[in-house]
Motif scaffolding. Structure first.
Motif, PDB file in Angstrom:
ATOM      1  N   UNK A  68       2.087  11.940  -8.338  1.00 49.88           N
ATOM      2  CA  UNK A  68       1.210  12.546  -9.337  1.00 49.88           C
ATOM      3  C   UNK A  68       0.095  13.364  -8.682  1.00 49.88           C
ATOM      4  N   UNK A  69       0.288  13.668  -7.373  1.00 57.05           N
ATOM      5  CA  UNK A  69      -0.653  14.505  -6.611  1.00 57.05           C
ATOM      6  C   UNK A  69      -2.085  13.956  -6.627  1.00 57.05           C
ATOM      7  N   UNK A  70      -2.186  12.624  -6.630  1.00 59.58           N
ATOM      8  CA  UNK A  70      -3.508  11.970  -6.595  1.00 59.58           C
ATOM      9  C   UNK A  70      -3.860  11.677  -5.132  1.00 59.58           C
ATOM     10  N   UNK A  71      -4.149  12.758  -4.406  1.00 63.06           N
ATOM     11  CA  UNK A  71      -4.261  12.676  -2.953  1.00 63.06           C
ATOM     12  C   UNK A  71      -5.491  11.900  -2.489  1.00 63.06           C
ATOM     13  N   UNK A  72      -6.584  12.002  -3.239  1.00 60.57           N
ATOM     14  CA  UNK A  72      -7.801  11.303  -2.830  1.00 60.57           C
ATOM     15  C   UNK A  72      -7.598   9.792  -2.753  1.00 60.57           C
ATOM     16  N   UNK A  73      -6.912   9.236  -3.735  1.00 57.26           N
ATOM     17  CA  UNK A  73      -6.632   7.795  -3.739  1.00 57.26           C
ATOM     18  C   UNK A  73      -5.749   7.426  -2.551  1.00 57.26           C
ATOM     19  N   UNK A  74      -4.755   8.274  -2.274  1.00 56.67           N
ATOM     20  CA  UNK A  74      -3.838   8.007  -1.159  1.00 56.67           C
ATOM     21  C   UNK A  74      -4.583   7.973   0.167  1.00 56.67           C
ATOM     22  N   UNK A  75      -5.455   8.941   0.376  1.00 56.48           N
ATOM     23  CA  UNK A  75      -6.231   8.988   1.624  1.00 56.48           C
ATOM     24  C   UNK A  75      -7.115   7.759   1.750  1.00 56.48           C
ATOM     25  N   UNK A  78       0.834  -1.202   0.000  1.00 58.55           N
ATOM     26  CA  UNK A  78       0.000   0.000   0.000  1.00 58.55           C
ATOM     27  C   UNK A  78       0.870   1.254   0.000  1.00 58.55           C
ATOM     28  N   UNK A  79       1.954   1.244   0.781  1.00 54.13           N
ATOM     29  CA  UNK A  79       2.843   2.408   0.793  1.00 54.13           C
ATOM     30  C   UNK A  79       3.531   2.605  -0.559  1.00 54.13           C
ATOM     31  N   UNK A  80       3.868   1.515  -1.241  1.00 50.44           N
ATOM     32  CA  UNK A  80       4.417   1.631  -2.597  1.00 50.44           C
ATOM     33  C   UNK A  80       3.406   2.301  -3.530  1.00 50.44           C
ATOM     34  N   UNK A  81       2.163   1.845  -3.456  1.00 50.65           N
ATOM     35  CA  UNK A  81       1.110   2.410  -4.310  1.00 50.65           C
ATOM     36  C   UNK A  81       0.890   3.881  -3.971  1.00 50.65           C
ATOM     37  N   UNK A  82       0.832   4.188  -2.679  1.00 48.05           N
ATOM     38  CA  UNK A  82       0.630   5.572  -2.248  1.00 48.05           C
ATOM     39  C   UNK A  82       1.761   6.458  -2.752  1.00 48.05           C
ATOM     40  N   UNK A  83       2.996   5.957  -2.670  1.00 48.08           N
ATOM     41  CA  UNK A  83       4.131   6.743  -3.142  1.00 48.08           C
ATOM     42  C   UNK A  83       3.998   7.143  -4.599  1.00 48.08           C
ATOM     43  N   UNK A  84       3.534   6.213  -5.421  1.00 46.30           N
ATOM     44  CA  UNK A  84       3.373   6.521  -6.849  1.00 46.30           C
ATOM     45  C   UNK A  84       2.211   7.485  -7.083  1.00 46.30           C
ATOM     46  N   UNK A  85       1.125   7.335  -6.324  1.00 46.39           N
ATOM     47  CA  UNK A  85       0.003   8.278  -6.474  1.00 46.39           C
ATOM     48  C   UNK A  85       0.373   9.667  -5.957  1.00 46.39           C
ATOM     49  N   UNK A  86       1.152   9.716  -4.862  1.00 44.91           N
ATOM     50  CA  UNK A  86       1.577  11.015  -4.338  1.00 44.91           C
ATOM     51  C   UNK A  86       2.424  11.766  -5.343  1.00 44.91           C
ATOM     52  N   UNK A 116       1.211   8.110   9.079  1.00 44.96           N
ATOM     53  CA  UNK A 116       1.259   8.151   7.626  1.00 44.96           C
ATOM     54  C   UNK A 116       0.070   8.929   7.058  1.00 44.96           C
ATOM     55  N   UNK A 117      -1.100   8.713   7.656  1.00 47.39           N
ATOM     56  CA  UNK A 117      -2.278   9.480   7.240  1.00 47.39           C
ATOM     57  C   UNK A 117      -2.028  10.971   7.447  1.00 47.39           C
ATOM     58  N   UNK A 118      -1.433  11.316   8.588  1.00 52.39           N
ATOM     59  CA  UNK A 118      -1.128  12.720   8.863  1.00 52.39           C
ATOM     60  C   UNK A 118      -0.175  13.319   7.843  1.00 52.39           C
ATOM     61  N   UNK A 119       0.825  12.543   7.402  1.00 49.52           N
ATOM     62  CA  UNK A 119       1.769  13.052   6.401  1.00 49.52           C
ATOM     63  C   UNK A 119       1.052  13.347   5.079  1.00 49.52           C
ATOM     64  N   UNK A 120       0.137  12.474   4.710  1.00 45.73           N
ATOM     65  CA  UNK A 120      -0.625  12.705   3.480  1.00 45.73           C
ATOM     66  C   UNK A 120      -1.494  13.953   3.627  1.00 45.73           C
ATOM     67  N   UNK A 121      -2.124  14.094   4.788  1.00 45.73           N
ATOM     68  CA  UNK A 121      -2.962  15.274   5.024  1.00 45.73           C
ATOM     69  C   UNK A 121      -2.143  16.556   4.943  1.00 45.73           C
ATOM     70  N   UNK A 122      -0.916  16.521   5.444  1.00 41.09           N
ATOM     71  CA  UNK A 122      -0.052  17.701   5.340  1.00 41.09           C
ATOM     72  C   UNK A 122       0.193  18.069   3.880  1.00 41.09           C
ATOM     73  N   UNK A 123       0.392  17.054   3.030  1.00 42.24           N
ATOM     74  CA  UNK A 123       0.672  17.324   1.620  1.00 42.24           C
ATOM     75  C   UNK A 123      -0.546  17.862   0.889  1.00 42.24           C
TER      76      UNK A 123
END
Length: 364
Positions: free
Chosen positions: A186-193, A176-184, A212-219
Motif C-alpha cells: 500500500x506504499x506506506x513506506x514511512x511505517x516500513x522504514x 516484522x517482514x510480514x507486516x512490512x510486506x503488507x505496508x509496502x 532489507x532496509x536498503x531494499x525499502x529505501x530503493x522502493x
C-alpha cells in the motif's frame, strides 16, 4: 516481469514442534508423518490425513487436536482455500486460554508447562483475515502477534534462555517482514522504514536486516540511502555471524547488482549475479535477476536458457511463481509458437510441483 531483491528467509515455523527433547510422535499422534508431508508440499495429503484421524477418533490428547488443526489450517492456506482455513481457526478458542496450556493436564503432560499452540497457528490467525479482504483486522492481529513475540523475548532474556531467545528473535524478524510486506503493498513506506529501523536498533550489524532496509529505501527512490545501507551491510556484517560465508558474499553481490540494475548498467549486474551462481547454484534470486538483465540487454535466447537451466538443475528450489511467470513472458516475446512451449512447461510442472504451486502462472 518481476525481479527479486532477496531470498525469502526460512520462515521460522512452518509448524513449530515445542518438544525438542521428546520424540516427535511421543507428544503428538504421527507428528513426524505430518511434518514429512509438509516438507514435500503434499498439502492435499495432509488434509486427507487430518480428516481420517478425526473420523477414526485417533486424536486422544489435547495437543493432538491443536496440532492437527494447525496443519489443516496451514494446508488450506497453502492451497488458497482461505474460507476453509478460516473455519478451522473459528473452531479455536482464545489462543491464550488455559485450555491450551500443558499444565492444565498434569496427568497427560507431567512436569510440562507453557502453551501447546504452535507459533504458525498464531501467524495464520493474523494472516487469514488479510487473505479474505479484511485487511485492518489482519494488520491489527499481526501487530498483536508482534507484541506477543516481543514479550516472549523479554521473558526469555530475563531467564537467560539464550537458545530460546534466538528462536524468538527469528520469529520477530519474520513477523516484522510480514507486516512490512503488507505496508509496502500500500506504499506506506514511512511505517516500513520505522519497523526495520526498530529491528536494527537491537542488531545493528545484521547484514540481512541492513540489506532489507536498503531494499525499502530503493522502493522509496532513495538510491543514495540504499547505497549507504548496502555498504554498511558489507562492512559491518562481515563478522556478524548470522550468515554463512557463502550466504554473506552472495548477499553483497546481489545488493551491488540491484544498484547496477537501478542505474540500468545491466552488464555489471549480470557479472554480480554470475558470481552468486558460481558460488551457490541454488541462488534462485540470482538466476531470476540475471535472466531479467539479459532480457533488458535484448538477449532473450540467453535469458531463457538461464531460467530453464535453473529449473533443470534445482527444480525444487527454482519452481516458484515469479520465475515461471518471467520465463513464460520471455517465451511470449521470443517465440511465435509460445503456446505450445508453455503447455510443455505446464505438463512438466504438473508432474513435479508441490500441491500449492499456482499452475495458472503459466498463462496457458
Amino acid at each position: 516481469m518481476e525481479s527479486q531483491s532477496s531470498r525469502s528467509e526460512s520462515q521460522t515455523d512452518p509448524l513449530n514442534n515445542p518438544a525438542t527433547k521428546i520424540p516427535l510422535d511421543g507428544l503428538c499422534h504421527e507428528l513426524h508423518s505430518l511434518q514429512d508431508l509438509a516438507n514435500r508440499g503434499a498439502w492435499r495429503s495432509i488434509i486427507d490425513k487430518v480428516s481420517r484421524a478425526r473420523a477414526l477418533s485417533l486424536l486422544q490428547k489435547p495437543h493432538d487436536h491443536v496440532t492437527y488443526l494447525a496443519f489443516n489450517a496451514l494446508a488450506f492456506t497453502k492451497l488458497r482455500r482461505f474460507n476453509e482455513a478460516s473455519s478451522e481457526l473459528d473452531s479455536v478458542e482464545d489462543l491464550d486460554s488455559s485450555h491450551y496450556q500443558y499444565e492444565t493436564y498434569p496427568k497427560i503432560y507431567p512436569n510440562r508447562v507453557g502453551s501447546m499452540v504452535p507459533f504458525s497457528l498464531r501467524w495464520l490467525h493474523a494472516l487469514i483475515p488479510i487473505k479474505l479482504g479484511q485487511r485492518q483486522q489482519g494488520i491489527d492481529r499481526l501487530y498483536g502477534l508482534l507484541d506477543f513475540v516481543r514479550e516472549k523475548i523479554m521473558t526469555k532474556e530475563n531467564n537467560n534462555l539464550s537458545d530460546s531467545v534466538r528462536v524468538w528473535r527469528k520469529r520477530e524478524v519474520f513477523v516484522v517482514n510480514c507486516i512490512i510486506g503488507h505496508h509496502l503493498s500500500h506504499k506506506e513506506f514511512g511505517v516500513c522504514l520505522s519497523l526495520m529501523k526498530s529491528l536494527l536498533s537491537r542488531n545493528s550489524s545484521d547484514p540481512y536486516l541492513i540489506s532489507q532496509l536498503g531494499y525499502i529505501q530503493l522502493q522509496t527512490g532513495d538510491l543514495e540511502g540504499a547505497k549507504a545501507s548496502f555498504l554498511k551491510a558489507e562492512v559491518d556484517g562481515k563478522n556478524n555471524g548470522s550468515l554463512s560465508e557463502v550466504e554473506f558474499m552472495n548477499l553483497v553481490n546481489r545488493n551491488k547488482a540491484l544498484v547496477y540494475m537501478v542505474g540500468k548498467d545491466y552488464v555489471s549486474a549480470v557479472r554480480e549475479y554470475e558470481e552468486c551462481i558460481v558460488r551457490d547454484h541454488t541462488d534462485i534470486v540470482a538466476f531470476n535477476n540475471k535472466a531479467l538483465c539479459l532480457m533488458y540487454l535484448r538477449d532473450l535466447s540467453d535469458s531463457i536458457k538461464v531460467l530453464e537451466n535453473a529449473l533443470e538443475r534445482v527444480p525444487t528450489v527454482a519452481l516458484n511463481e515469479t520465475l515461471v511467470v518471467n520465463l513464460c513472458s520471455m517465451y511470449e516475446l521470443a517465440y511465435v509458437n509460445h503456446s505450445d512451449i508453455k503447455r510443455t512447461l505446464s505438463s512438466w510442472i504438473a508432474r513435479v510441483a508441490p500441491d500449492d504451486f499456482d499452475a495458472t502462472c503459466t498463462r496457458t
